[in-house]
Design a protein around this motif. Structure first.
Motif, PDB file in Angstrom:
ATOM      1  N   LEU A 220       0.836  -1.208   0.000  1.00 14.47           N
ATOM      2  CA  LEU A 220       0.000   0.000   0.000  1.00 14.47           C
ATOM      3  C   LEU A 220       0.870   1.257   0.000  1.00 14.47           C
ATOM      4  CD1 LEU A 220      -2.735  -1.091   2.582  1.00 14.47           C
ATOM      5  CD2 LEU A 220      -3.137  -0.591   0.166  1.00 14.47           C
ATOM      6  N   ARG A 221       1.917   1.250   0.823  1.00 11.58           N
ATOM      7  CA  ARG A 221       2.824   2.394   0.894  1.00 11.58           C
ATOM      8  C   ARG A 221       3.552   2.592  -0.427  1.00 11.58           C
ATOM      9  NH1 ARG A 221       6.048   0.541   4.438  1.00 11.58           N
ATOM     10  NH2 ARG A 221       4.632   0.902   6.199  1.00 11.58           N
ATOM     11  N   ASN A 222       4.011   1.486  -1.032  1.00 10.90           N
ATOM     12  CA  ASN A 222       4.747   1.555  -2.288  1.00 10.90           C
ATOM     13  C   ASN A 222       3.885   2.124  -3.410  1.00 10.90           C
ATOM     14  OD1 ASN A 222       5.394  -0.082  -5.051  1.00 10.90           O
ATOM     15  ND2 ASN A 222       7.300   0.349  -3.938  1.00 10.90           N
ATOM     16  N   VAL A 223       2.643   1.671  -3.495  1.00 17.81           N
ATOM     17  CA  VAL A 223       1.739   2.159  -4.544  1.00 17.81           C
ATOM     18  C   VAL A 223       1.474   3.649  -4.368  1.00 17.81           C
ATOM     19  CG1 VAL A 223      -0.597   2.005  -5.484  1.00 17.81           C
ATOM     20  CG2 VAL A 223       0.655  -0.080  -4.937  1.00 17.81           C
TER      21      VAL A 223
ATOM     22  N   GLU B 168       3.358   5.868  -2.958  1.00 11.91           N
ATOM     23  CA  GLU B 168       4.562   6.659  -3.216  1.00 11.91           C
ATOM     24  C   GLU B 168       4.947   6.687  -4.683  1.00 11.91           C
ATOM     25  OE1 GLU B 168       7.495   4.882  -0.726  1.00 11.91           O
ATOM     26  OE2 GLU B 168       6.764   5.843   1.123  1.00 11.91           O
ATOM     27  N   THR B 169       4.787   5.577  -5.388  1.00 12.58           N
ATOM     28  CA  THR B 169       5.254   5.493  -6.781  1.00 12.58           C
ATOM     29  C   THR B 169       4.173   5.805  -7.818  1.00 12.58           C
ATOM     30  OG1 THR B 169       4.781   3.100  -6.844  1.00 12.58           O
ATOM     31  CG2 THR B 169       7.000   3.788  -6.163  1.00 12.58           C
ATOM     32  N   GLU B 170       2.913   5.497  -7.503  1.00 13.73           N
ATOM     33  CA  GLU B 170       1.845   5.690  -8.481  1.00 13.73           C
ATOM     34  C   GLU B 170       0.768   6.670  -8.032  1.00 13.73           C
ATOM     35  OE1 GLU B 170       0.424   1.850 -10.094  1.00 13.73           O
ATOM     36  OE2 GLU B 170       2.035   0.943  -8.911  1.00 13.73           O
ATOM     37  N   GLY B 171       0.793   7.003  -6.739  1.00 12.07           N
ATOM     38  CA  GLY B 171      -0.226   7.900  -6.217  1.00 12.07           C
ATOM     39  C   GLY B 171      -1.407   7.123  -5.667  1.00 12.07           C
ATOM     40  N   PRO B 172      -2.136   7.700  -4.702  1.00 17.94           N
ATOM     41  CA  PRO B 172      -3.284   7.011  -4.093  1.00 17.94           C
ATOM     42  C   PRO B 172      -4.358   6.605  -5.092  1.00 17.94           C
ATOM     43  CG  PRO B 172      -2.659   8.956  -2.828  1.00 17.94           C
ATOM     44  CD  PRO B 172      -1.886   9.010  -4.103  1.00 17.94           C
ATOM     45  N   ARG B 173      -4.441   7.329  -6.200  1.00 16.75           N
ATOM     46  CA  ARG B 173      -5.476   7.020  -7.186  1.00 16.75           C
ATOM     47  C   ARG B 173      -5.340   5.601  -7.743  1.00 16.75           C
ATOM     48  NH1 ARG B 173      -6.938  10.765 -12.512  1.00 16.75           N
ATOM     49  NH2 ARG B 173      -8.763   9.566 -13.179  1.00 16.75           N
ATOM     50  N   ALA B 174      -4.095   5.093  -7.790  1.00 19.05           N
ATOM     51  CA  ALA B 174      -3.871   3.745  -8.325  1.00 19.05           C
ATOM     52  C   ALA B 174      -4.572   2.679  -7.492  1.00 19.05           C
ATOM     53  CB  ALA B 174      -2.372   3.452  -8.393  1.00 19.05           C
TER      54      ALA B 174
END
Length: 287
Positions: free
Chosen positions: A148-151, A153-159
């Motif tokens: 969850l943290r990785n997504v 940080e790298t793709e934004g919460p929208r992902a």
């Protein structure tokens, strides 16, 4: 505290969560095989044998050992335990509010099941995205919270809400169709059967029938949802994923993974409803 624990909606949540725990643990391998089948690239040369459910199953066991079939079970638990609880508590609350004095008809049962699933689906979608990625084998996430943290940080919460439309197009119709067929099948049973000791077995049978019909009707939406959640950067809209699946695999691509998904969804739903209704009955509540 006792008043809170005695609330019928909370009891429905607890019964639903327990039933979801049992069904998730048993049928996780089918979900993993379904996801792998749907995300396979169309790289086979013409005339090559099709990659089927059994070959994917064997490949996973050979390369990732037996417990590899349960990859993604942690996010599945994090999704299903509260998710199934939210679904059944919402279902119970809506049914008690709108249909306290009578049973819903076929059309009302569709709305009741679909509406309850929308609430649970939206609430648990971020965990569903992580679960799908775990199962795909394309991501090396160590834990659910780390993923969850990785997504974020790298793709934004929208992902974390990628595939929302496809998920609702899959889950709401599935639950609506399932509740309609399940309730209608149970209503057609003689009273002597539904009130006998065979009731759990009969209810399970009704659930299997309803699950098969609902699974086949919503399979295309499940394929689109999987593609959007595994590779969100490739698809800006749901229609983009639809076009990709059709161009790469044809109409048959929309039914890739149908066998393991139908088996899993059918058996999970049948077990969840049977366990839920038996637990609710033991608590003196009408499900």
């Amino acid at each position: 505290m006792e008043v809170l624990l005695a609330h019928p909606a909370l009891k429905a949540f607890m019964c639903g969560s327990l039933s979801g725990t049992c069904s998730t643990l048993l049928f996780q391998p089918l979900d993993l095989v379904k996801t792998r089948l749907q995300t396979l690239q169309n790289s086979l040369s013409p005339g090559s044998p099709k990659v089927g459910m059994l070959s994917v199953f064997i490949t996973v066991v050979r390369t990732e050992k037996l417990f590899g079939l349960w990859k993604g079970v942690s996010p599945s638990f994090m999704r299903c335990i509260p998710g199934v609880g939210i679904y059944f508590s919402t279902f119970y609350s809506l049914k008690q509010h709108f249909f306290e004095d009578r049973a819903p008809n076929a059309g009302e049962a569709v709305l009741l099941g679909g509406g309850s699933r929308c609430v649970a689906g939206i609430a648990m979608l971020p965990v569903t995205v992580i679960k799908t990625r775990f199962e795909s084998g394309r991501y090396n996430y160590v834990s659910v919270l780390g993923a969850l943290r990785n997504v974020c940080e790298t793709e934004g919460p929208r992902a974390l809400y990628s595939g929302l439309t496809a998920t609702l197009l899959r889950d709401a119709p599935f639950s609506g169709i399932y509740v309609m067929f399940y309730s209608q099948a149970k209503r057609a049973l003689p009273h002597e059967v539904s009130s006998s000791s065979l009731a759990p077995v009969v209810n399970f049978g009704c659930g299997v029938l309803a699950g098969i019909l609902a699974s086949l009707a919503t399979q295309p939406a499940d394929v689109v949802k999987t593609h959007m959640q595994v590779s969100p950067a490739l698809y800006h809209r749901t229609i983009d994923a639809v076009r990709f699946v059709y161009s790469e695999h044809g109409l048959g691509g929309f039914f890739r993974g149908a066998v393991p998904r139908s088996l899993r969804r059918t058996l999970m739903a049948a077990m969840a409803w049977t366990v839920y209704e038996q637990l609710m009955a033991r608590m003196g509540l009408k499900s």
